[in-house]
Structure formats: structure tokens, C-alpha cells
Design a protein around this motif. Structure first.
Motif, mmCIF file in Angstrom:
data_model
loop_
_atom_site.group_PDB
_atom_site.id
_atom_site.type_symbol
_atom_site.label_atom_id
_atom_site.label_comp_id
_atom_site.label_asym_id
_atom_site.label_seq_id
_atom_site.Cartn_x
_atom_site.Cartn_y
_atom_site.Cartn_z
ATOM 1 N N TYR A 140 0.824 -1.207 0.000
ATOM 2 C CA TYR A 140 0.000 0.000 0.000
ATOM 3 C C TYR A 140 0.862 1.263 0.000
ATOM 4 N N LEU A 141 1.980 1.225 0.726
ATOM 5 C CA LEU A 141 2.879 2.389 0.773
ATOM 6 C C LEU A 141 3.376 2.733 -0.625
ATOM 7 N N ILE A 142 3.723 1.715 -1.402
ATOM 8 C CA ILE A 142 4.217 1.964 -2.762
ATOM 9 C C ILE A 142 3.063 2.407 -3.663
ATOM 10 N N PHE A 143 1.924 1.742 -3.514
ATOM 11 C CA PHE A 143 0.741 2.105 -4.300
ATOM 12 C C PHE A 143 0.372 3.577 -4.099
ATOM 13 N N GLY A 144 0.474 4.050 -2.869
ATOM 14 C CA GLY A 144 0.015 5.404 -2.553
ATOM 15 C C GLY A 144 1.123 6.445 -2.493
ATOM 16 N N MET A 145 2.242 6.154 -3.160
ATOM 17 C CA MET A 145 3.383 7.064 -3.042
ATOM 18 C C MET A 145 3.254 8.252 -4.014
ATOM 19 N N CYS A 146 2.354 9.175 -3.690
ATOM 20 C CA CYS A 146 2.237 10.394 -4.488
ATOM 21 C C CYS A 146 3.312 11.374 -4.021
ATOM 22 N N ASP A 147 3.425 12.517 -4.707
ATOM 23 C CA ASP A 147 4.471 13.492 -4.354
ATOM 24 C C ASP A 147 4.444 13.855 -2.870
ATOM 25 N N GLU A 148 3.211 14.093 -2.368
ATOM 26 C CA GLU A 148 3.085 14.620 -1.014
ATOM 27 C C GLU A 148 3.420 13.561 0.036
ATOM 28 N N SER A 149 2.919 12.338 -0.172
ATOM 29 C CA SER A 149 3.231 11.266 0.781
ATOM 30 C C SER A 149 4.726 10.999 0.784
ATOM 31 N N PHE A 150 5.306 11.025 -0.423
ATOM 32 C CA PHE A 150 6.749 10.826 -0.516
ATOM 33 C C PHE A 150 7.489 11.902 0.265
ATOM 34 N N SER A 151 7.111 13.161 0.048
ATOM 35 C CA SER A 151 7.925 14.209 0.668
ATOM 36 C C SER A 151 7.826 14.180 2.190
ATOM 37 N N ILE A 152 6.655 13.842 2.730
ATOM 38 C CA ILE A 152 6.556 13.732 4.195
ATOM 39 C C ILE A 152 7.353 12.528 4.688
ATOM 40 N N ASN A 153 7.095 11.376 4.091
ATOM 41 C CA ASN A 153 7.742 10.152 4.565
ATOM 42 C C ASN A 153 9.248 10.161 4.376
ATOM 43 N N CYS A 154 9.697 10.930 3.377
ATOM 44 C CA CYS A 154 11.124 10.969 3.114
ATOM 45 C C CYS A 154 11.832 11.937 4.057
ATOM 46 N N SER A 155 11.129 13.006 4.440
ATOM 47 C CA SER A 155 11.816 14.086 5.157
ATOM 48 C C SER A 155 11.570 14.102 6.664
ATOM 49 N N GLN A 156 10.434 13.576 7.121
ATOM 50 C CA GLN A 156 10.088 13.751 8.530
ATOM 51 C C GLN A 156 10.870 12.820 9.451
ATOM 52 N N GLU A 157 11.332 13.400 10.532
ATOM 53 C CA GLU A 157 11.923 12.582 11.587
ATOM 54 C C GLU A 157 10.776 11.947 12.359
ATOM 55 N N ILE A 158 10.789 10.659 12.463
ATOM 56 C CA ILE A 158 9.715 10.003 13.197
ATOM 57 C C ILE A 158 10.071 9.989 14.681
ATOM 58 N N PRO A 159 9.151 10.510 15.529
ATOM 59 C CA PRO A 159 9.450 10.605 16.960
ATOM 60 C C PRO A 159 9.790 9.250 17.577
ATOM 61 N N GLU A 160 10.584 9.305 18.607
ATOM 62 C CA GLU A 160 10.993 8.096 19.335
ATOM 63 C C GLU A 160 9.761 7.317 19.807
ATOM 64 N N GLY A 161 9.813 6.005 19.653
ATOM 65 C CA GLY A 161 8.739 5.175 20.183
ATOM 66 C C GLY A 161 7.538 5.043 19.266
ATOM 67 N N VAL A 162 7.561 5.737 18.112
ATOM 68 C CA VAL A 162 6.459 5.596 17.170
ATOM 69 C C VAL A 162 6.829 4.544 16.132
ATOM 70 N N ASP A 163 5.896 3.636 15.889
ATOM 71 C CA ASP A 163 6.149 2.578 14.910
ATOM 72 C C ASP A 163 6.267 3.175 13.508
ATOM 73 N N LYS A 164 7.447 2.962 12.887
ATOM 74 C CA LYS A 164 7.727 3.593 11.599
ATOM 75 C C LYS A 164 6.757 3.178 10.514
ATOM 76 N N SER A 165 6.538 1.855 10.410
ATOM 77 C CA SER A 165 5.719 1.421 9.275
ATOM 78 C C SER A 165 4.285 1.918 9.422
ATOM 79 N N TYR A 166 3.766 2.010 10.668
ATOM 80 C CA TYR A 166 2.427 2.562 10.830
ATOM 81 C C TYR A 166 2.403 4.066 10.557
#
Lengths: 240, 108
Positions: A110-136
Motif C-alpha cells: 500500500y505504501l508503494i501504491f500510494g506514493m504520491c508526491d506529497e506522501s513521498f515528501s513527508i515520509n522521506c523528510s520527517q523525523e519520526i518521533p521516538e517510540g512511534v512505529d515507523k511502518s504505521y
């Protein structure tokens, strides 16, 4: 029992981390989605079209262009090639996300299916806070953006059915959108050779081949010219 | 276009999109570098494609018959100026569209 409870807690935590990051996209997608749905409706398509297209294509620029394609004579090869070049940038998003999406399990599809520009730019650039499950986190960013886009597109087409004012010229929303994207890219790039190649090749091919068949020659010219001008285009990049 | 042709057109758009999204994950494993030329095209292509799409949007404009492309020219310039002034994507798109609609409905 406790297992499913803790799973729910993990999901909730990821959703809470993801939602605020998607707020700018919520505004943008509602606006663009509504414009797109509205544009489709006044072009004569029922709400079912933007609904399905926003679900299965989930790519704004192509969906706008698809309106023109659907109103033109049937040209499957041109449609497919056009869609490929408009979406070609995803190839490079994919390359950039190879590592990040590596251990995401079943969600990866689903992540690949839904990889539009905006989802890509958030997922590529955002630091995921400690303790948060990355894949979710990735999953919810993608899902929320997808839902915003579907909602906007459907809403726009429903509104388009009620509104009775003169909509002549509404198609300029697509032109404006691409001008802004082009301009943003122009302001970011150091040399404008590639942008100029795009404009000049298209105008020359438009004059030479006419408006119904200039796209395929244009795409061919662009690839050839980019290959020929590789040196001047990349010059200066290596110094940095 | 018949409904079947419309469905095929939409299907092809979806197929091409999925091809561009899934291909890297199918072709490259995360520890292998993609070929240099692919990387180069990836960086250089977007500018050219956006340029092509702008021309594509304006392909129907006639410079030799009435209105001579003037509403489009004014519309394009307004979008550029408003965008350079405020750098707010949605504002530029919305105001450019409204200006163009006013031009084609009331002026020309």
C-alpha cells in the motif's frame, strides 16, 4: 487480548504522530481535489469518475490531464506514454525510499501504491518521533493523504452538479497548477536547460505535428536532448 | 469515446502510475546503486516535463483568430506574477483561474 490492545495502542500513537504532519496536505488536497472534481463534473463526467480515479490513480497532475485525454479521441498508446512520463518522477521517489520502506511488511504494497508526491515528501523528510512505529507512521501518512484526495475530488464533483454559474474558463485551473509547479522547479534549479528544453521541444513539436499528435515526438525529443546536454546540465552539480 | 474506451484510458493511466511506483522496488535492491544515467534522467526530467505540461495545457490556443491568445497570455502572466509575489501555491492557482474566467466571460 492484551496483544490486540497493545497493537491498537501502537496504531493510535502512529496516527497521532502522522496526522499533524499531513495538515498542510489536507488543505492543499481539499482545494485541488475539489477543483479537479468540479472540473470533471463540468466537463460532463459523473461523480463516479473522479471517485474511482482518485482511488486507483491517486496522482493529481495525471488525473487533471486525464480529463483532457477522456475528452479527446481514443489514443491508448499516447495515453500510456503520457501517463508514464508524467509519473516518471515516482521512479526516483522509489529509489529514494528503497531503504525506508524495507521492513514495513504487508503495508509495503500500500505504501508503494500510494506514493504520491506529497506522501513521498513527508515520509522521506520527517523525523519520526521516538517510540512511534515507523511502518504505521508511513502507512497513516499515505492513507490520510489518499482520503483527503478522494474526499476533495468527490466533493468537488458533487458541488459541480449543483452550482449553476458560468464555469467557462475553469479549465485554466490545470494550466495555473502546472505553471506554478514549473515556476517552483525553475526557482529551485541552478541551470534552466532542462526546463527550457521542455518548453522549446514542446512548442516546436506542437507547430510541426499539430495539437493532437505532438506529445509522443515531444517526449522523444526531450529524452534525446537531455542525453545530448548531459554535460552542461550536470556541470556545477559535481563541484558542490 | 465510448465508455469502454474511457475505462481503458483510465486503466492505462493507473497501470502506468503503478509501473513507475513499483518498478524501483522490483528492480533495485536497497544496497545496489541505480545506474548513473537513470539517476541523471531522474534529476533532469521533471523540469522538462513540467514545461511540456504547461505547453500541453495551452495547446488549443489560437494566435491567428479572435482573442489571439490574449486571455491566456494575461492569465499566465498573472499566475507568474502573483506566485513570485506571494509564493503561495493555492493562492496563485485560485487567483489565476478567477482572472482567466473573468477575462473569457466578461472581457473577450
Amino acid at each position: 487480548m492484551t496483544d490486540s490492545k497493545s497493537k491498537r495502542a501502537i496504531r493510535l500513537k502512529a496516527l497521532k504522530a502522522a496526522f499533524p504532519k499531513t495538515l498542510p496536505i489536507l488543505a492543499g488536497f481539499l482545494f485541488l481535489g475539489i477543483s479537479y472534481g468540479f472540473y470533471m463534473r463540468v466537463s460532463g463526467f459523473s461523480f463516479f469518475f473522479p471517485l474511482c480515479m482518485s482511488i486507483i490513480i491517486f496522482g493529481g497532475s495525471l488525473e487533471f490531464v486525464a480529463v483532457t485525454m477522456l475528452l479527446s479521441p481514443f489514443a491508448p498508446i499516447q495515453t500510456f506514454l503520457m501517463a508514464l512520463v508524467i509519473q516518471a518522477r515516482h521512479l526516483f521517489y522509489g529509489i529514494a525510499m528503497l531503504d525506508k520502506y524495507k521492513c514495513t511488511g504487508k503495508k509495503k504494497l500500500y505504501l508503494i501504491f500510494g506514493m504520491c508526491d506529497e506522501s513521498f515528501s513527508i515520509n522521506c523528510s520527517q523525523e519520526i518521533p521516538e517510540g512511534v512505529d515507523k511502518s504505521y507512521f508511513y502507512f497513516f501518512v499515505t492513507l490520510l493523504n489518499h482520503l483527503y484526495w478522494i474526499t476533495g475530488a468527490t466533493l468537488g464533483s458533487l458541488i459541480g452538479g449543483f452550482i449553476k454559474f458560468d464555469t467557462t474558463g475553469i479549465d485554466f485551473v490545470m494550466t495555473s497548477m502546472f505553471i506554478v509547479i514549473f515556476l517552483e522547479n525553475w526557482l529551485k534549479e541552478k541551470r534552466h536547460i532542462s526546463s527550457l528544453i521542455g518548453i522549446i521541444a514542446s512548442v516546436v513539436c506542437l507547430i510541426a505535428f499539430g495539437k493532437d499528435s505532438f506529445l509522443i515526438p515531444t517526449m522523444a525529443c526531450i529524452i534525446i536532448l537531455l542525453a545530448l546536454f548531459k554535460k552542461p546540465i550536470t556541470k556545477g552539480d559535481e563541484a558542490k | 469515446m465510448t465508455l469502454t474506451q474511457q475505462i481503458i484510458t483510465i486503466g492505462l493511466c493507473a497501470l502506468a502510475t503503478m509501473l513507475t511506483r513499483f518498478l524501483p522496488f522490483l528492480v533495485f535492491s536497497s544496497d545496489k546503486e541505480p545506474p548513473k544515467f537513470i539517476k541523471y534522467i531522474g534529476k533532469a526530467l521533471p523540469g522538462a516535463i513540467f514545461g511540456m505540461l504547461v505547453v500541453y495545457c495551452l495547446k488549443g490556443v489560437s494566435l491567428t483568430s479572435y482573442s489571439y491568445g490574449l486571455p491566456e497570455l494575461i492569465g499566465v502572466l498573472s499566475v507568474i506574477l502573483i506566485h513570485l509575489w506571494k509564493r503561495k501555491m493555492l493562492l496563485s492557482i485560485a487567483s489565476g483561474t478567477v482572472i482567466y474566467m473573468i477575462l473569457v466571460q466578461l472581457v473577450f
